[in-house]
Design an enzyme around this catalytic site. Structure first.
Site, PDB file in Angstrom:
ATOM      1  N   GLN A 142     -40.838  17.123 -12.425  1.00  0.00           N
ATOM      2  CA  GLN A 142     -40.065  18.351 -12.151  1.00  0.00           C
ATOM      3  C   GLN A 142     -39.932  18.640 -10.658  1.00  0.00           C
ATOM      4  O   GLN A 142     -38.915  19.170 -10.207  1.00  0.00           O
ATOM      5  CB  GLN A 142     -40.678  19.539 -12.888  1.00  0.00           C
ATOM      6  CG  GLN A 142     -40.337  19.493 -14.370  1.00  0.00           C
ATOM      7  CD  GLN A 142     -40.590  20.803 -15.066  1.00  0.00           C
ATOM      8  OE1 GLN A 142     -41.432  21.592 -14.648  1.00  0.00           O
ATOM      9  NE2 GLN A 142     -39.870  21.040 -16.150  1.00  0.00           N
ATOM     10  N   GLU A 197     -20.275  19.549  20.220  1.00  0.00           N
ATOM     11  CA  GLU A 197     -19.276  20.612  19.955  1.00  0.00           C
ATOM     12  C   GLU A 197     -19.951  21.962  19.756  1.00  0.00           C
ATOM     13  O   GLU A 197     -19.555  22.748  18.895  1.00  0.00           O
ATOM     14  CB  GLU A 197     -18.384  20.237  18.770  1.00  0.00           C
ATOM     15  CG  GLU A 197     -17.442  19.117  19.156  1.00  0.00           C
ATOM     16  CD  GLU A 197     -16.391  18.832  18.119  1.00  0.00           C
ATOM     17  OE1 GLU A 197     -15.837  19.790  17.561  1.00  0.00           O
ATOM     18  OE2 GLU A 197     -16.138  17.638  17.884  1.00  0.00           O
ATOM     19  N   GLN A 227     -37.577  11.573   2.222  1.00  0.00           N
ATOM     20  CA  GLN A 227     -38.904  11.845   1.646  1.00  0.00           C
ATOM     21  C   GLN A 227     -38.997  11.311   0.218  1.00  0.00           C
ATOM     22  O   GLN A 227     -40.018  10.739  -0.177  1.00  0.00           O
ATOM     23  CB  GLN A 227     -39.163  13.370   1.675  1.00  0.00           C
ATOM     24  CG  GLN A 227     -40.586  13.775   1.355  1.00  0.00           C
ATOM     25  CD  GLN A 227     -41.564  13.450   2.493  1.00  0.00           C
ATOM     26  OE1 GLN A 227     -41.160  13.052   3.582  1.00  0.00           O
ATOM     27  NE2 GLN A 227     -42.845  13.583   2.216  1.00  0.00           N
ATOM     28  N   GLU A 242     -27.584  26.813  18.085  1.00  0.00           N
ATOM     29  CA  GLU A 242     -27.875  28.112  18.717  1.00  0.00           C
ATOM     30  C   GLU A 242     -26.583  28.746  19.236  1.00  0.00           C
ATOM     31  O   GLU A 242     -26.359  29.950  19.076  1.00  0.00           O
ATOM     32  CB  GLU A 242     -28.871  27.931  19.878  1.00  0.00           C
ATOM     33  CG  GLU A 242     -30.275  27.516  19.440  1.00  0.00           C
ATOM     34  CD  GLU A 242     -30.370  26.042  19.010  1.00  0.00           C
ATOM     35  OE1 GLU A 242     -29.477  25.249  19.361  1.00  0.00           O
ATOM     36  OE2 GLU A 242     -31.335  25.711  18.295  1.00  0.00           O
ATOM     37  N   GLY A 276     -40.008   7.797  -0.036  1.00  0.00           N
ATOM     38  CA  GLY A 276     -41.340   7.402   0.409  1.00  0.00           C
ATOM     39  C   GLY A 276     -41.248   6.477   1.613  1.00  0.00           C
ATOM     40  O   GLY A 276     -40.344   6.626   2.450  1.00  0.00           O
ATOM     41  N   ALA A 282     -23.608  21.514  33.351  1.00  0.00           N
ATOM     42  CA  ALA A 282     -22.731  22.353  32.502  1.00  0.00           C
ATOM     43  C   ALA A 282     -22.720  21.781  31.093  1.00  0.00           C
ATOM     44  O   ALA A 282     -21.931  20.893  30.775  1.00  0.00           O
ATOM     45  CB  ALA A 282     -21.323  22.397  33.078  1.00  0.00           C
ATOM     46  N   ILE A 305     -20.122  11.772  27.438  1.00  0.00           N
ATOM     47  CA  ILE A 305     -18.705  11.722  27.059  1.00  0.00           C
ATOM     48  C   ILE A 305     -18.507  10.589  26.051  1.00  0.00           C
ATOM     49  O   ILE A 305     -18.651   9.403  26.391  1.00  0.00           O
ATOM     50  CB  ILE A 305     -17.811  11.519  28.310  1.00  0.00           C
ATOM     51  CG1 ILE A 305     -18.113  12.606  29.356  1.00  0.00           C
ATOM     52  CG2 ILE A 305     -16.326  11.518  27.909  1.00  0.00           C
ATOM     53  CD1 ILE A 305     -18.071  14.050  28.846  1.00  0.00           C
ATOM     54  N   ALA A 335     -13.521  15.240  28.012  1.00  0.00           N
ATOM     55  CA  ALA A 335     -14.659  15.338  28.937  1.00  0.00           C
ATOM     56  C   ALA A 335     -14.818  16.724  29.549  1.00  0.00           C
ATOM     57  O   ALA A 335     -14.081  17.090  30.480  1.00  0.00           O
ATOM     58  CB  ALA A 335     -14.506  14.286  30.030  1.00  0.00           C
ATOM     59  N   ARG A 376     -37.393   4.365  -9.452  1.00  0.00           N
ATOM     60  CA  ARG A 376     -38.763   4.288  -8.936  1.00  0.00           C
ATOM     61  C   ARG A 376     -39.724   4.964  -9.924  1.00  0.00           C
ATOM     62  O   ARG A 376     -39.588   6.156 -10.228  1.00  0.00           O
ATOM     63  CB  ARG A 376     -38.833   5.001  -7.578  1.00  0.00           C
ATOM     64  CG  ARG A 376     -40.220   5.136  -6.990  1.00  0.00           C
ATOM     65  CD  ARG A 376     -40.836   3.799  -6.665  1.00  0.00           C
ATOM     66  NE  ARG A 376     -42.061   3.967  -5.880  1.00  0.00           N
ATOM     67  CZ  ARG A 376     -42.908   2.981  -5.652  1.00  0.00           C
ATOM     68  NH1 ARG A 376     -42.688   1.775  -6.153  1.00  0.00           N
ATOM     69  NH2 ARG A 376     -43.973   3.193  -4.910  1.00  0.00           N
TER      70      ARG A 376
END
Ligand SMILES: Cc1cc2nc3c(=O)[nH]c(=O)nc-3n(C[C@H](O)[C@H](O)[C@H](O)COP(=O)(O)OP(=O)(O)OC[C@H]3O[C@@H](n4cnc5c(N)ncnc54)[C@H](O)[C@@H]3O)c2cc1C
Length: 373
Positions: A273, A357, A330, A361, A333, A131, A158, A125, A262
């Site tokens: 392709q 973790e 995707q 960024e 479908g 923070a 936590i 924790a 499919r």
């Protein structure tokens, strides 16, 4: 080193562990009770890899630490099957490693064998309402109260809040932003500890902690908390990438199976392709993730400083997993957004890995700081 299935960064024992982890992960399919999952992970011998071997096997001849490649091999196998099982495994390691790293011999003997046997569920924790990415803003306070300390403050997000038997809580013992932090062990049944759950978009036991005159036992020295927290995250960050790679590998397998059966425009999607290009790019993203994870884990086990390599592995693998899973969805479908399909589940479950973790960024800032040093 072995030139086996896992590639040159791994040794033969990792190949055997991977097979064992895959078998155990297969038996966890559909298991939703966190404590049952922990029991099964312990029974399969996987939790033993969260603590130094002398505490898991009683043989006392370990090197005193844990093997990052073990963690990665296990988390990749669990991530492939069940992100909840992966979370439960990871928290046993993350929530006990501060004790492995800096605990007294008594603390180690009391906690680590129970972690390996699945008898003590762990939590770690740091995060607070004010923070998050900025760990040095922790405001929870600890003051001496007889032979232990009393903690006051609030933690949020936590993992295992409410179900943990043992919490490592980071609190402030002085006003110095970094050197003022200290790590504490707080018992899950301690007076003054209350928890409230938070519901996420995917199964993950998580919540808030309120600490009011809550007794805690110091881990390491006063002022060591920031160093202990960062060393713990350095050790585990690479394995988040491994879990992400496991989830991406599952999505790729699901996509391959689907496009083979499919049929649209008179032939299977697999023969279009555009589908093939998508699959190739997904496989490439996954391969790069696996390689970055393997290299960072290998460096960690060699004892090198891994701050940059681990940040790169976590950053790339989690971002790549998100892309691979999105593309797999995707390729399904409309079926991809139907509740209960594997890709729908993965789509919700992978999202948090780019946040916990250290967000993507923050990983970039870590990499840049290392480059500019
Ligand atoms: C599923 C899950 C499990 C978690 N488990 C735990 C746990 O067990 N223990 C624990 O202590 N915490 C845990 N956390 C909390 C997690 O570590 C934090 O959510 C994370 O560090 C980000 O903090 P925050 O949510 O406050 O976001 P903030 O820090 O508010 O960030 C919001 C956004 O701003 C960006 N940002 C912040 N600072 C900068 C900057 N300097 N430059 C550029 N961008 C920036 C971030 O990247 C993010 O995109 C968990 C979170 C989740 C989602």
């Amino acid at each position: 080193m072995s030139a086996g299935r896992l590639g040159p960064f791994f040794e033969e024992r990792h190949e055997a562990l991977a097979a064992r982890a895959e078998e155990a992960a297969g038996k966890l399919d559909g298991e939703e009770d966190p404590r049952r999952i922990v029991e099964k992970l312990a029974a399969a011998g996987l939790l033993a890899h969260c603590v130094p071997s002398e505490f898991a096997h009683g043989n006392g001849n370990g090197n005193g630490s844990i093997d990052v490649r073990d963690l990665c091999v296990i988390r990749r196998a669990l991530g492939y099957r069940s992100s909840l099982a992966d979370t439960m495994f990871a928290m046993q390691g993350l929530g006990s490693f501060p004790v492995t790293l800096a605990g007294s011999e008594d603390q180690r003997r009391a906690l680590l064998p129970r972690v390996a046997r699945g008898e003590a569920i762990c939590a770690f924790a740091i995060t607070e309402p004010e923070a998050g990415s900025d760990v040095s803003a922790v405001a929870t306070r600890a003051r001496r109260g007889g032979d232990h300390y009393l903690l006051d403050g609030e933690k949020t997000f936590i993992s295992n809040a409410g179900i943990a038997d043992s919490y490592v809580v980071f609190a402030r013992t002085s006003d110095d932003r970094h050197r003022g932090l200290t790590a504490f062990l707080v018992d899950g049944a301690a007076p003054g500890l209350t928890t409230t759950p938070i519901e996420l978009i995917a199964p993950h036991p998580i919540g808030r902690l309120m600490l009011q005159d809550c007794p805690g036992e110091r881990i390491g020295d006063e002022g060591d908390g920031f160093r202990i927290a960062m060393a713990t995250l350095d050790r585990f960050r690479t394995s988040v990438g491994a879990a992400a790679a496991g989830m991406a590998a599952r999505a790729l397998d699901e996509a391959i199976a689907r496009v083979k059966v499919r049929r649209q425009f008179g032939k299977p999607l697999a023969e279009q392709q555009a589908t093939q290009l998508a699959l190739a790019e997904m496989a490439l993203d996954l391969e790069a993730a696996d390689l970055l994870v393997a290299k960072a884990a290998w460096l960690g086990d060699r004892g090198d400083k891994v701050t940059r390599a681990a940040a790169m592995a976590k950053l790339h693998a989690t971002e790549a997993a998100q892309r691979v899973i999105d593309r797999a969805l995707q390729l399904h479908g409309g079926l991809g957004v139907v509740r209960g399909t594997v890709v729908e589940r993965l789509y919700r479950e992978v999202r948090a890995l780019r946040i916990y973790e250290g967000t993507s960024e923050i990983q970039k800032l870590v990499i840049a700081r290392d480059l500019l040093r």
